[in-house]
Write a protein that holds these residues in place. Structure first.
Motif, short mmCIF file in Angstrom:
data_model
loop_
_atom_site.label_atom_id
_atom_site.label_comp_id
_atom_site.label_asym_id
_atom_site.label_seq_id
_atom_site.Cartn_x
_atom_site.Cartn_y
_atom_site.Cartn_z
N ILE A 177 4.48 34.56 75.21
CA ILE A 177 3.56 35.68 75.31
C ILE A 177 4.37 36.94 75.62
O ILE A 177 5.21 36.95 76.53
CB ILE A 177 2.50 35.45 76.40
CG1 ILE A 177 1.62 34.24 76.03
CG2 ILE A 177 1.62 36.69 76.58
CD1 ILE A 177 0.64 33.85 77.11
N ILE A 178 4.13 37.99 74.85
CA ILE A 178 4.77 39.28 75.08
C ILE A 178 3.69 40.34 75.25
O ILE A 178 2.58 40.19 74.74
CB ILE A 178 5.72 39.66 73.93
CG1 ILE A 178 4.96 39.71 72.59
CG2 ILE A 178 6.88 38.67 73.84
CD1 ILE A 178 5.80 40.20 71.41
N TYR A 179 4.02 41.41 75.96
CA TYR A 179 3.12 42.54 76.10
C TYR A 179 3.74 43.73 75.35
O TYR A 179 4.88 44.10 75.62
CB TYR A 179 2.92 42.94 77.56
CG TYR A 179 2.11 41.98 78.40
CD1 TYR A 179 1.44 40.89 77.82
CD2 TYR A 179 2.00 42.15 79.77
CE1 TYR A 179 0.69 40.02 78.59
CE2 TYR A 179 1.25 41.29 80.55
CZ TYR A 179 0.60 40.22 79.96
OH TYR A 179 -0.13 39.35 80.75
N VAL A 180 2.98 44.31 74.43
CA VAL A 180 3.45 45.48 73.69
C VAL A 180 3.14 46.73 74.51
O VAL A 180 2.00 46.96 74.91
CB VAL A 180 2.77 45.57 72.31
CG1 VAL A 180 3.19 46.85 71.59
CG2 VAL A 180 3.13 44.35 71.48
N THR A 181 4.18 47.55 74.75
CA THR A 181 4.03 48.74 75.57
C THR A 181 4.31 50.04 74.81
O THR A 181 4.23 51.12 75.39
CB THR A 181 4.98 48.67 76.79
OG1 THR A 181 6.33 48.59 76.32
CG2 THR A 181 4.67 47.46 77.65
N GLY A 182 4.66 49.95 73.54
CA GLY A 182 4.91 51.14 72.75
C GLY A 182 5.18 50.79 71.30
O GLY A 182 5.43 49.63 70.96
N ARG A 183 5.15 51.80 70.43
CA ARG A 183 5.36 51.55 69.01
C ARG A 183 6.06 52.73 68.37
O ARG A 183 5.76 53.90 68.66
CB ARG A 183 4.02 51.29 68.32
CG ARG A 183 4.09 51.21 66.79
CD ARG A 183 3.46 52.42 66.14
NE ARG A 183 3.60 52.42 64.69
CZ ARG A 183 3.20 53.40 63.89
NH1 ARG A 183 2.60 54.46 64.39
NH2 ARG A 183 3.38 53.34 62.59
N ASP A 214 -0.75 51.53 67.91
CA ASP A 214 -0.21 52.86 68.10
C ASP A 214 -0.45 53.41 69.50
O ASP A 214 0.31 54.25 69.98
CB ASP A 214 -0.80 53.81 67.06
CG ASP A 214 0.03 55.06 66.88
OD1 ASP A 214 1.26 54.95 66.86
OD2 ASP A 214 -0.55 56.15 66.77
N ASP A 215 -1.53 52.98 70.16
CA ASP A 215 -1.84 53.53 71.48
C ASP A 215 -1.29 52.68 72.62
O ASP A 215 -1.61 52.91 73.79
CB ASP A 215 -3.35 53.71 71.64
CG ASP A 215 -4.09 52.38 71.62
OD1 ASP A 215 -3.55 51.42 71.03
OD2 ASP A 215 -5.20 52.30 72.18
N ALA A 216 -0.45 51.69 72.30
CA ALA A 216 0.14 50.87 73.36
C ALA A 216 1.02 51.73 74.26
O ALA A 216 1.71 52.64 73.81
CB ALA A 216 0.97 49.75 72.74
N SER A 217 1.00 51.43 75.55
CA SER A 217 1.80 52.15 76.53
C SER A 217 2.02 51.24 77.73
O SER A 217 1.49 50.12 77.79
CB SER A 217 1.10 53.44 76.97
OG SER A 217 -0.06 53.15 77.72
N ALA A 218 2.77 51.73 78.70
CA ALA A 218 2.98 50.95 79.92
C ALA A 218 1.68 50.75 80.68
O ALA A 218 1.55 49.79 81.45
CB ALA A 218 4.03 51.63 80.80
N ASP A 219 0.70 51.64 80.46
CA ASP A 219 -0.59 51.54 81.15
C ASP A 219 -1.64 50.82 80.32
O ASP A 219 -2.67 50.42 80.85
CB ASP A 219 -1.11 52.94 81.50
CG ASP A 219 -0.24 53.66 82.51
OD1 ASP A 219 0.29 52.98 83.41
OD2 ASP A 219 -0.07 54.88 82.38
N ARG A 220 -1.40 50.67 79.01
CA ARG A 220 -2.34 49.95 78.14
C ARG A 220 -1.52 49.05 77.23
O ARG A 220 -0.94 49.49 76.25
CB ARG A 220 -3.20 50.90 77.32
CG ARG A 220 -4.14 50.17 76.35
CD ARG A 220 -4.95 51.10 75.49
NE ARG A 220 -6.06 51.68 76.21
CZ ARG A 220 -6.23 52.97 76.44
NH1 ARG A 220 -5.35 53.83 75.99
NH2 ARG A 220 -7.27 53.41 77.11
#
Length: 234
Positions: free
Chosen positions: A61-67, A35-41
């Protein structure tokens, strides 16, 4: 960019992920842990196809940046992997990737000679079964690292007719069981709701242990314990 950390996160795609798509649908109810995923985390996740021996035969490999709900916004083809189509049911799991490790141990300017200051991190522990009076989950940091907690969050993952007054505690291990959070009543009950608590100690810890100390009632009630802070290499 900072990396979030999450314990024992292994789920499946809830729908086909097309090549080039930047939104992935996970199986119902699990994306709340991000839930706290973002472009900065970001959270590094691995999509993998495995053979009968359980060995990866291809991965991305993927990076989650939002939910949003069961959907996560992603960056594709990270860390030299290739953007590919993945069918519904594909394994999606958190792995401590080379990129995350490099960011974790990268040395920066430090106010103390010989001590490496590190980026902020988020460590998710669980999910805990709040209907059990003795459920536990543990995360250990790599050797030489200490986590200094700024907050302890309790995030409801799933619930059905919740009741009672469940309590959780957060510490370092079974002996130092409540150094970060003494046994505390969980007052949130709906999936996605968050309860924020202040850590009980300003000192660094090398491991995290979350446990249910008082059981609630109902059909289902699970929650993640999310510790936010920063790590230092001493």
């Amino acid at each position: 960019m900072r990396f979030g950390f999450i314990n024992a996160f292994s789920v499946q795609l809830g729908a086909t992920l097309a090549e080039g798509a930047t939104t992935a649908t996970l199986e119902p109810g699990v994306a709340v842990a991000l839930d706290d995923a973002s472009a900065d985390r970001v959270y590094p996740l691995v999509l993998a196809e495995r053979d009968v021996r359980g060995i990866d035969v291809r991965r991305e490999i993927i990076y989650v940046t939002g939910r949003s709900g069961d959907d996560v916004t992603i960056q594709r083809a990270r860390e030299t992997t290739t953007d590919q189509e993945w069918p519904a049911g594909t394994v999606v799991e958190y792995r401590l990737t080379e990129g995350a490790l490099e960011a974790l141990v990268q040395q920066g300017d430090s106010p103390v000679a010989g001590v490496a200051a590190q980026s902020q991190v988020t460590v998710a522990i669980g999910p805990l079964d709040l209907l059990s009076g003795a459920d536990t989950a543990v995360v250990s940091l790599p050797a030489g690292l200490l986590l200094f907690a700024d907050s302890v969050d309790i995030v409801v993952a799933d619930s059905d007719s919740p009741g009672g007054a469940p309590e959780v505690e957060v510490g370092e291990d079974a002996t130092n069981n409540d150094t970060l959070l003494a046994s505390t009543a969980v007052t949130v009950t709906a999936p996605g709701e968050r309860q924020v608590e202040a850590p009980a100690t300003p000192h660094g810890v090398a491991s995290l242990r979350a446990a249910t100390t008082v059981a609630g009632t109902g059909t289902t009630l699970t929650a993640w314990v999310v510790v936010r802070g920063y790590v230092m290499e001493l």
